[in-house]
Scaffold this motif. Structure first.
Motif, PDB file in Angstrom:
ATOM      1  N   PHE A 110       0.830  -1.203   0.000  1.00 35.42           N
ATOM      2  CA  PHE A 110       0.000   0.000   0.000  1.00 35.42           C
ATOM      3  C   PHE A 110       0.867   1.257   0.000  1.00 35.42           C
ATOM      4  N   PHE A 142      -2.231  10.046   0.433  1.00 32.28           N
ATOM      5  CA  PHE A 142      -2.825   8.758   0.816  1.00 32.28           C
ATOM      6  C   PHE A 142      -4.206   8.874   1.457  1.00 32.28           C
ATOM      7  N   SER A 144      -7.317   9.790   0.610  1.00 27.57           N
ATOM      8  CA  SER A 144      -8.487   9.211  -0.060  1.00 27.57           C
ATOM      9  C   SER A 144      -8.400   7.692  -0.087  1.00 27.57           C
ATOM     10  N   ARG A 145      -7.205   7.175  -0.264  1.00 22.53           N
ATOM     11  CA  ARG A 145      -7.030   5.723  -0.296  1.00 22.53           C
ATOM     12  C   ARG A 145      -7.224   5.113   1.086  1.00 22.53           C
ATOM     13  N   GLU A 148     -10.926   4.884   1.684  1.00 17.78           N
ATOM     14  CA  GLU A 148     -11.559   3.868   0.843  1.00 17.78           C
ATOM     15  C   GLU A 148     -11.223   2.446   1.282  1.00 17.78           C
ATOM     16  N   GLU A 149     -10.363   2.301   2.282  1.00 18.73           N
ATOM     17  CA  GLU A 149      -9.994   0.978   2.795  1.00 18.73           C
ATOM     18  C   GLU A 149     -10.808   0.692   4.060  1.00 18.73           C
TER      19      GLU A 149
END
Length: 327
Positions: A110, A142, A144-145, A148-149
């Motif tokens: 990631f 990072f 937004s990611r 989204e996790e």
């Protein structure tokens, strides 16, 4: 004792028609009951560490994490040499932080692009790194990611905070624990176990050991409870020459069904060494209760600690917990 905790969890857990759901409810309830049982015997400085260990163990058994992930959280890039890795791009970044970045980008897919992201986007990373509360601010490149996790986002956020700002990791650990379905908010809230609630769980053959801290002494609370229960309590402060009076008080109390309070037992270790065997070989009156107070002492017998209910008598952290303790 743990058999009793298991039986208690069966009684208190939510009922369900499906066997699998019933088992899930029992596990969920028992986890919290065991946590409360262990938590009451830990000093404030160690409580969060214990909850983190439990949380990580649950995630490892569920195969959401492996031991390598846990090791990364604990060690970061401590095993790396600053002279054998890619050259640090900024002077404002400590060497250890850069080693953490390299290790994180190597071990976790990631974050594979993290070193390049830092070089390409230095300004926001520097601002975030120097923030007073980076754990509540958006992580450059990072954020937004991470959002989204749904399952691993909290874990990845904890890793990035640990990588850059170890001093803020404790606060992030609390958020991480709160977001785990198997744990939640109640595992990070300060709790205070009252003496009456501890008494309700006592049985004659298992003493309660109060682990003392500076300025805290449960003697008065024990005596108040004793009077409320219309009992008698023989209190003995341990020290030189007090072994014989203490044994005499125990023998009388275990026959008559009264209480015994042995104080400052770090000064009476010879009796404490024999206490486990004493408790095992005697048959006690149902009303008998034994309370032991002791300051931290490395030579205090482990067997006695393991068989006892342990309670720290330390003021809890936080304004809310302080008020609850006062009332």
């Amino acid at each position: 004792q743990f058999l009793e905790l298991f039986m208690d969890s069966m009684d208190k857990s939510e009922k369900a028609n499906l066997a699998s759901k019933r088992v899930e409810n029992i596990i969920y309830t028992m986890t919290y009951i065991v946590y409360r049982y262990i938590n009451r015997g830990l000093y404030e400085a160690d409580k969060l560490t214990f909850v983190l260990i439990v949380t990580l163990k649950i995630l490892v058994v569920a195969k959401r994490l492996d031991q390598g992930d846990v090791g990364l959280l604990l060690r970061g890039g401590a095993a790396l040499d600053i002279n054998s890795v890619r050259k640090k791009p900024f002077q404002w970044m400590p060497d250890q932080t850069w080693l953490n970045v390299i290790e994180l980008s190597t071990r976790v897919g990631f974050f594979r692009s993290l070193p390049e992201d830092l070089v390409r986007n230095e300004a926001p990373w520097k601002v975030w790194f120097e923030s007073n509360m980076p754990e509540v601010e958006e992580v450059p490149d990072f954020e937004s990611r991470l959002v989204e996790e749904p399952k691993m986002g909290a874990w990845f956020r904890l890793l990035i905070i640990r990588t850059f700002r170890l001093d803020r990791a404790q606060l992030c650990i609390k958020s991480f624990i709160k977001e785990q379905p198997a744990m939640g908010q109640r595992y990070v809230e300060p709790v205070t176990d009252t003496l009456p609630s501890i008494y309700e769980e006592m049985i004659p053959a298992i003493p309660v050991v109060f682990l003392l801290s500076v300025g805290a002494d449960p003697t008065e609370a024990i005596m108040q409870l004793c009077r409320k229960k219309k009992q008698s309590c023989h209190a003995i402060s341990m020290g030189e020459g007090q072994r014989a009076p203490a044994l005499e008080a125990l023998n009388v109390a275990q026959e008559q069904g009264s209480w015994v309070l042995l104080q400052n037992c770090e000064l009476g270790l010879d009796l404490m060494v024999d206490m486990e065997e004493y408790m095992k070989k005697h048959k006690f009156n149902e009303a008998f209760r034994l309370f032991i107070t002791a300051a931290p002492e490395k030579m205090f017998p482990l067997g006695l600690l393991q068989m006892s209910t342990k309670v720290t008598n330390e003021p809890p952290s936080g304004f809310r917990a302080g008020l609850m303790r006062s009332y």
